[in-house]
Design an enzyme around this catalytic site. Structure first.
Site, PDB file in Angstrom:
ATOM      1  N   SER A 152       0.849  -1.189   0.000  1.00  0.00           N
ATOM      2  CA  SER A 152       0.000   0.000   0.000  1.00  0.00           C
ATOM      3  C   SER A 152       0.884   1.239   0.000  1.00  0.00           C
ATOM      4  CB  SER A 152      -0.943  -0.036   1.207  1.00  0.00           C
ATOM      5  OG  SER A 152      -1.858   1.034   1.161  1.00  0.00           O
ATOM      6  N   MET A 163       0.115   1.213   5.159  1.00  0.00           N
ATOM      7  CA  MET A 163      -0.574   1.541   6.403  1.00  0.00           C
ATOM      8  C   MET A 163      -1.728   0.574   6.612  1.00  0.00           C
ATOM      9  SD  MET A 163      -2.311   5.169   7.421  1.00  0.00           S
ATOM     10  CE  MET A 163      -3.052   5.450   9.028  1.00  0.00           C
TER      11      MET A 163
END
Length: 376
Positions: free
Chosen positions: A189, A308
């Site tokens: 991500s 995250m």
């Protein structure tokens, strides 16, 4: 509570007003300045440097990409690109990611004020994620004039569903299975676009087939895959439903849809499906990893990288329990050590490895398959 100091740079007075209001109402955020162009932004930054910059691309006097490169050269700072979703801007946003942006969110072209309100959760999540990014000064990278650690867009906060919403978990007590041929599954991500570039550009056509989930908006994954394909020895492209998983090729899940690995009579293929957000993401790493655990098992290598949140941690554990090899990117080389940390905490990763070592791990895994076949 330490507040995130945010600067908004956009030539639209409406956008500046709306974004300042939306971000300013968050208890952990403070909009220090909202200015119309990078020249004014530079003047304000001499007075107070922000923690995060929300930046438009097309502006008078200086474009956003040029300003971004100046920021990264002077003092690397997390930048969230807020851009209209057009073909031109999508490709320009890829340049922004290559230049050091940590996230991209889409600015709608119609009914701007209402749409910005509707997309508030996405922007807030992107700013919070960016504030956690650990950036370094730019260093030469293949195909980029001035790159830096990169990006991806966090999912929109919503009811947090698990991979059960897309496919059922493995039956309890099921024996580890082995598929036909080896496959590598990557999930990442925030910080992932630059990390993937580092990994994939170092692979040779001898690499095993690779399936990837990178959290990214719709429309952007195709441009991202095209850019990687132009830099890599292997073939990289956005996945389509029923695409085969082939050696020397990486398939990237399309933004806005989930990707699952399936097993055919002679080879793996991918299924691209609609469905709800899983772990507040679509595509979801957990969905991909669970599908790999179910149909490849001990014939798979799972790798969770910078990002995250916790998407992918449960799926990587399921892969390990199915007999797969599993790795996590180490904390020192992550832009955001969130997803790998959760995987390590759950015992999902056999080892943590530096970003620079991941391509070598993939090639060694593929060469192990060849040695095994040669011995038969």
């Amino acid at each position: 509570m330490k507040q995130i100091k945010v600067m908004v740079v956009d030539d639209s007075a409406v956008v500046r007003q709306v974004l300042s209001g939306l971000l300013g109402r968050e208890p952990d955020m403070q909009v220090t300045y909202a200015v119309a162009d990078p020249i004014l932004a530079s003047e304000r930054m001499r007075l107070q440097w922000p923690d995060v910059v929300v930046l438009d691309i097309e502006m008078p006097r200086m474009d956003g990409i040029t300003f971004l490169r100046k920021i990264m050269a002077e003092r690397p700072t997390p930048v969230v690109i807020c851009s209209s979703l057009t073909e031109k801007n999508t490709r320009t946003s890829m340049d922004a990611l290559a230049a050091g942006a940590v996230a991209v969110v889409c600015k709608p072209r119609m009914d701007l004020r209402q749409s910005l309100h509707d997309g508030c959760d996405e922007l807030v999540a992107a700013v919070r994620s960016a504030a956690q990014a650990r950036l370094q000064a730019p260093a030469p990278v293949i195909g980029s004039a001035r790159p830096a650690p990169l990006q991806s867009v966090p999912g929109v906060p919503a009811a947090k569903l698990s991979a059960d919403a897309i496919l059922p978990p493995m039956s309890e007590g099921a024996a580890p299975m082995r598929g036909s041929g080896r496959v590598v599954a990557l999930g990442t991500s925030t910080g992932g676009t630059q990390a993937l570039e580092r990994v994939l550009t170092e692979l040779t056509p001898a690499a095993p087939g690779i399936v990837i989930v990178q959290h990214m908006p719709e429309q952007f994954t195709a441009a991202f895959a095209e850019r990687l394909n132009s830099l890599c020895q292997i073939t990289v492209r956005e996945a389509r439903n029923n695409d085969p998983v082939l050696p020397g090729q990486a398939l990237i899940a399309p933004g806005g849809r989930h990707m699952l690995l399936r097993r055919g009579p002679t080879q793996y293929f991918v299924e691209v499906v609609d469905g709800p957000l899983v772990n507040r993401h679509r595509p979801s790493v957990d969905v991909l990893f669970r599908s790999v655990a179910k149909c490849a098992g001990a014939s798979a290598l799972g790798i969770i990288m910078t990002g995250m949140g916790d998407d992918g941690a449960v799926g990587l554990l399921e892969m390990r329990q199915s007999g797969a090899r599993t790795l996590a990117q180490d904390e020192q080389s992550c832009v955001v050590y969130g997803m790998p940390r959760e995987a390590v905490k759950r015992g999902a990763a056999e080892r943590s490895v530096a970003l620079d070592a991941i391509s070598r791990e993939i090639l060694q895994y593929g060469s192990g398959e060849r040695r095994s076949n040669e011995g038969l």
